[in-house]
Design a protein around this motif. Structure first.
Motif, mmCIF file in Angstrom:
data_model
loop_
_atom_site.group_PDB
_atom_site.id
_atom_site.type_symbol
_atom_site.label_atom_id
_atom_site.label_comp_id
_atom_site.label_asym_id
_atom_site.label_seq_id
_atom_site.Cartn_x
_atom_site.Cartn_y
_atom_site.Cartn_z
ATOM 1 N N ASP A 58 0.853 -1.191 0.000
ATOM 2 C CA ASP A 58 0.000 0.000 0.000
ATOM 3 C C ASP A 58 0.889 1.241 0.000
ATOM 4 O O ASP A 58 0.681 2.185 0.761
ATOM 5 C CB ASP A 58 -0.937 -0.030 1.221
ATOM 6 C CG ASP A 58 -1.955 1.118 1.182
ATOM 7 O OD1 ASP A 58 -2.199 1.664 0.087
ATOM 8 O OD2 ASP A 58 -2.490 1.471 2.250
ATOM 9 N N TYR A 61 2.163 2.670 3.323
ATOM 10 C CA TYR A 61 1.237 2.688 4.471
ATOM 11 C C TYR A 61 1.169 1.298 5.109
ATOM 12 O O TYR A 61 0.318 1.026 5.951
ATOM 13 C CB TYR A 61 -0.141 3.217 4.055
ATOM 14 C CG TYR A 61 -0.108 4.721 3.915
ATOM 15 C CD1 TYR A 61 -0.297 5.541 5.020
ATOM 16 C CD2 TYR A 61 0.203 5.323 2.701
ATOM 17 C CE1 TYR A 61 -0.207 6.914 4.912
ATOM 18 C CE2 TYR A 61 0.297 6.701 2.580
ATOM 19 C CZ TYR A 61 0.089 7.488 3.696
ATOM 20 O OH TYR A 61 0.196 8.854 3.586
ATOM 21 N N HIS A 101 -2.313 0.307 11.948
ATOM 22 C CA HIS A 101 -1.901 -1.036 11.538
ATOM 23 C C HIS A 101 -0.413 -1.047 11.232
ATOM 24 O O HIS A 101 0.184 0.017 11.034
ATOM 25 C CB HIS A 101 -2.674 -1.474 10.285
ATOM 26 C CG HIS A 101 -2.797 -0.377 9.266
ATOM 27 N ND1 HIS A 101 -3.896 0.449 9.166
ATOM 28 C CD2 HIS A 101 -1.942 0.072 8.309
ATOM 29 C CE1 HIS A 101 -3.718 1.332 8.207
ATOM 30 N NE2 HIS A 101 -2.540 1.133 7.673
ATOM 31 N N PHE A 141 -10.444 -1.965 1.303
ATOM 32 C CA PHE A 141 -9.907 -2.223 -0.042
ATOM 33 C C PHE A 141 -10.676 -3.352 -0.735
ATOM 34 O O PHE A 141 -10.220 -3.892 -1.735
ATOM 35 C CB PHE A 141 -8.421 -2.582 0.032
ATOM 36 C CG PHE A 141 -7.535 -1.418 0.415
ATOM 37 C CD1 PHE A 141 -7.959 -0.105 0.295
ATOM 38 C CD2 PHE A 141 -6.238 -1.647 0.869
ATOM 39 C CE1 PHE A 141 -7.126 0.965 0.641
ATOM 40 C CE2 PHE A 141 -5.397 -0.595 1.208
ATOM 41 C CZ PHE A 141 -5.844 0.713 1.100
ATOM 42 N N ARG A 194 1.469 13.853 11.045
ATOM 43 C CA ARG A 194 0.156 13.520 10.511
ATOM 44 C C ARG A 194 -0.131 12.099 10.970
ATOM 45 O O ARG A 194 0.754 11.234 10.910
ATOM 46 C CB ARG A 194 0.186 13.602 8.983
ATOM 47 C CG ARG A 194 -1.148 13.236 8.301
ATOM 48 C CD ARG A 194 -1.026 11.987 7.490
ATOM 49 N NE ARG A 194 -2.208 11.720 6.674
ATOM 50 C CZ ARG A 194 -2.530 10.514 6.230
ATOM 51 N NH1 ARG A 194 -1.751 9.477 6.494
ATOM 52 N NH2 ARG A 194 -3.606 10.330 5.505
ATOM 53 N N ASP A 196 -2.270 8.803 10.424
ATOM 54 C CA ASP A 196 -3.083 8.081 9.443
ATOM 55 C C ASP A 196 -4.324 7.478 10.117
ATOM 56 O O ASP A 196 -4.206 6.872 11.197
ATOM 57 C CB ASP A 196 -2.203 6.951 8.868
ATOM 58 C CG ASP A 196 -2.822 6.269 7.678
ATOM 59 O OD1 ASP A 196 -3.039 6.941 6.659
ATOM 60 O OD2 ASP A 196 -3.082 5.049 7.760
ATOM 61 N N GLU A 246 -5.984 12.203 10.376
ATOM 62 C CA GLU A 246 -6.850 11.823 9.260
ATOM 63 C C GLU A 246 -8.043 11.086 9.852
ATOM 64 O O GLU A 246 -7.870 10.059 10.507
ATOM 65 C CB GLU A 246 -6.099 10.915 8.285
ATOM 66 C CG GLU A 246 -6.936 10.627 7.058
ATOM 67 C CD GLU A 246 -6.463 9.420 6.265
ATOM 68 O OE1 GLU A 246 -6.711 9.377 5.062
ATOM 69 O OE2 GLU A 246 -5.862 8.501 6.850
ATOM 70 N N HIS A 320 -2.837 12.070 -1.840
ATOM 71 C CA HIS A 320 -2.424 10.898 -2.604
ATOM 72 C C HIS A 320 -3.534 9.846 -2.718
ATOM 73 O O HIS A 320 -3.315 8.814 -3.345
ATOM 74 C CB HIS A 320 -1.198 10.282 -1.926
ATOM 75 C CG HIS A 320 -1.511 9.835 -0.535
ATOM 76 N ND1 HIS A 320 -1.778 10.729 0.482
ATOM 77 C CD2 HIS A 320 -1.657 8.612 0.002
ATOM 78 C CE1 HIS A 320 -2.058 10.069 1.582
ATOM 79 N NE2 HIS A 320 -1.993 8.772 1.324
ATOM 80 N N ASP A 321 -4.674 10.095 -2.098
ATOM 81 C CA ASP A 321 -5.800 9.154 -2.188
ATOM 82 C C ASP A 321 -6.932 9.697 -3.049
ATOM 83 O O ASP A 321 -7.961 9.037 -3.209
ATOM 84 C CB ASP A 321 -6.391 8.877 -0.794
ATOM 85 C CG ASP A 321 -5.415 8.185 0.136
ATOM 86 O OD1 ASP A 321 -4.564 7.421 -0.362
ATOM 87 O OD2 ASP A 321 -5.510 8.405 1.356
ATOM 88 N N ARG A 406 -7.018 6.089 -6.908
ATOM 89 C CA ARG A 406 -6.047 6.882 -6.157
ATOM 90 C C ARG A 406 -4.806 7.166 -7.006
ATOM 91 O O ARG A 406 -4.060 8.097 -6.712
ATOM 92 C CB ARG A 406 -5.670 6.152 -4.867
ATOM 93 C CG ARG A 406 -6.892 5.802 -4.020
ATOM 94 C CD ARG A 406 -6.507 5.406 -2.611
ATOM 95 N NE ARG A 406 -5.678 4.206 -2.562
ATOM 96 C CZ ARG A 406 -5.203 3.687 -1.439
ATOM 97 N NH1 ARG A 406 -5.472 4.269 -0.282
ATOM 98 N NH2 ARG A 406 -4.464 2.598 -1.451
HETATM 99 C C1 NOJ Z 1 -5.000 6.515 4.582
HETATM 100 C C2 NOJ Z 1 -3.870 6.747 3.648
HETATM 101 O O1 NOJ Z 1 -3.916 8.068 3.219
HETATM 102 C C3 NOJ Z 1 -4.016 5.743 2.539
HETATM 103 O O2 NOJ Z 1 -3.139 6.000 1.468
HETATM 104 C C4 NOJ Z 1 -3.817 4.372 3.107
HETATM 105 O O3 NOJ Z 1 -4.079 3.404 2.128
HETATM 106 C C5 NOJ Z 1 -4.759 4.124 4.286
HETATM 107 N N1 NOJ Z 1 -4.829 5.234 5.184
HETATM 108 C C6 NOJ Z 1 -4.303 2.938 5.082
HETATM 109 O O4 NOJ Z 1 -3.114 3.246 5.747
#
Ligand code: NOJ
Length: 550
Positions: A58, A61, A101, A141, A194, A196, A246, A320-321, A406
């Motif tokens: 990922d 991440y 995680h 996902f 930041r 996540d 986030e 980035h998402d 994304r």
């Molecule tokens: C949010 C992140 O911005 C994203 O890119 C990621 O896939 C998920 N959290 C899981 O960490």
């Protein structure tokens, strides 16, 4: 609490920012190379998405070690150089902490798999049989959120990819480990974090099936989330840092608590409600036109609600998402420049701290990939299969990905007109946007006063110059149509009015009030007159800021 009202954060996705060693993969020396550019832009903090050792399932991440740098990105020395050289230019580094995680390659998970019960308790393992997952929760996902480990006869929870195992925050030992990681980075000179999907970390003690949704209502803003955040921030000694959480599927009430200074949790929150106004019944993978009424309602609700509750918003369109905002709510054709500027201005004058995502400042567009082979993102690849299984044709599935993937935000940064945009001399890990053209590069815009880039520079400079932007009250103005958004900022005698035509057609508006001594402070069309009391016709995507500020 840090003072951050007049600050601007720039988000770097290092993998796609600048490759200096010719492996097609961006790196930390690449960020260092561009520090002068970032300083000139005027930003205060550089948020770098994760560059830690990771299998990259990922894109980082999935962290395998929180205290070192993946060789693909560089070395610890490179990072130390980056911290120092940024500081010399008045910029701080914001690190991205993925604490919901870890990668299943992390040594904690490896020990858990090897049978160590202490480490199994770092994660959310449940006893069971292979035919029956503990709950029916879904991974974000796609597919189930549980994975069975036959050797242990246990399931583990993964709200994201199967290689991203959720941590057990109810275990004080886990919370202690995470504080230690923050202290480690603090020692290195990091001054901002930041976090996540931080509002997902507190899971309910009893887990039950969700017959209404995918399970998120049980763990979003979960039972102990506020206590855990307070503890983390206090014990790690980061209360005076700039911190942003986030927040996934969150609520206004919780975000007020997360970010109100007296709560001593975080400086500010990202929420995503305004980026779901083109989802169909909340489904990201079903296309719908933008619901502008909803969009306006959400801005009114979050801007005035956070103000009343004493909370603080992170202001953003892109990361980035997310797909590129100019492709999503603006115009990729003749109004590309006007709409890119309007969308930027619309959020930069709101109450909160603006975030600029790499490439947004030059109006970068979506990837427009014509085939599935070009995509890289695990979520996109999973959903492509799911969409086909649901009966969509390949063309339909690709059309959905083109709007929602994304990867739209992950194409290489466009520095110049070379084959790979000056990102790299070699083929990048992900293809260039098919919309890449010379006008949408830093080089082309750098010396052009009318460029999108020059406009972003003005937005940042104005925030520093006029305290009404950083500190003023916000209130929204009534407009005849949902396609126009207008708001007022006020600080004592100082006032500004911001008017945005969200649409590609002309719109008629009335801007009420006495305007003597007012002037146009910023606009995206040249030579416009200050609107008087009577009807004013706005050009497509027109944006204007009026004010009496000196
Ligand atoms: C949010 C992140 O911005 C994203 O890119 C990621 O896939 C998920 N959290 C899981 O960490």
């Amino acid at each position: 609490m840090a003072d951050f009202g007049d600050k601007v954060v720039y988000q770097i996705y290092p993998k796609s920012f600048r490759d200096t060693n010719g492996d097609g993969f961006g790196d930390i020396p690449g960020v260092i190379e561009k520090l002068d550019y970032l300083q000139e832009l005027g930003v205060d903090y550089l948020w770098l998405t994760p560059f830690f050792p990771s299998p990259q399932r990922d894109n980082g991440y999935d962290v395998a070690d929180y205290r070192s740098i993946s060789p693909q990105f560089g070395t610890m020395e490179d990072l130390e150089n980056l911290i120092r050289q940024s500081r010399e230019r008045g910029m701080g580094i914001m690190l991205d902490m993925v604490f919901n995680h870890t990668s299943t390659r992390h040594e904690w998970f490896q020990k858990a798999l090897a049978g160590d019960e202490e480490y199994q308790n770092y994660y959310i393992f449940k006893e069971g049989t292979p035919d029956h997952a503990p709950t029916n929760w879904k991974s974000k996902f796609g597919g189930t959120a549980w994975e069975y480990v036959p050797e242990l006869k246990k399931w583990y929870l993964h709200l994201y990819d199967v290689t991203q195992a959720d941590l057990n925050w109810d275990n004080p030992g886990v919370r202690e480990e995470l504080k230690e990681i923050l202290r480690f980075w603090k020692e290195k000179g990091i001054r901002a974090f930041r976090f996540d999907v931080i509002n997902l970390v507190s899971k309910p003690g009893q887990m039950e099936d969700d017959f209404e949704g995918d399970g998120r209502r049980f763990y979003s803003d979960g039972p102990h989330i506020h206590a855990y955040l307070k503890e983390l921030v206090k014990d790690a000694g980061i209360a005076d840092f700039v911190t942003v959480g986030e927040m996934s599927s969150t609520s206004l009430e919780h975000c007020i608590r997360y970010s109100a200074p007296e709560e001593k949790e975080l400086s500010m929150c990202f929420n995503f409600h305004h980026l779901k106004v083109d989802y169909k019944d909340g489904d990201k993978w079903a296309l719908n036109p933008v619901d502008y009424k909803k969009l306006k309602e959400l801005f009114v609700e979050w801007q005035t609600g956070m103000q009343e509750g004493g909370g603080w918003n992170a202001l953003f369109w892109c990361n980035h998402d997310q797909p590129r905002i100019v492709s999503r709510m603006g115009n990729e054709g003749i109004y590309w420049k006007e709409s890119a500027k309007m969308l930027a201005g619309m959020i930069h004058f709101m109450r909160g701290t603006p975030y600029i995502y790499q490439g947004e400042e030059i109006g970068m567009q979506n990837a427009h990939y014509p085939s599935i082979e070009r995509y890289r993102d695990v979520e996109s690849l999973n959903y492509y299969q799911i969409l086909l299984e649901e009966g969509k044709t390949k063309e339909e599935a690709l059309e959905i990905l083109a709007a929602r993937s994304r990867d739209n935000g992950r194409t290489p940064m466009q520095w110049n007109g070379e084959r790979y945009g000056g990102f790299s001399g070699e083929e990048p890990w992900i293809p260039m946007s098919a919309a890449f053209r010379k006008e949408i590069t830093v080089e082309a815009q750098q010396n052009d006063e009318d460029s999108v880039l020059a406009f972003y520079k003005k937005l940042i400079a104005m925030r520093k110059k006029y305290p009404v932007i950083a500190k003023g009250e916000i209130s929204f103005l009534e407009t005849e149509t949902d396609l126009v958004l207008a708001y007022r900022r006020e600080l004592g005698e100082q006032q500004m009015i911001v008017i945005c035509n969200l649409d590609g057609r002309k719109q008629r508006v009335i801007v009420p009030g006495e305007r003597s001594g007012w002037r146009i402070l910023l606009e995206n069309y040249k030579g416009r007159e200050i609107p008087l009391e009577e009807m004013y016709t706005m050009e497509p995507y027109e944006f204007m800021v009026l004010g009496n500020v000196k």
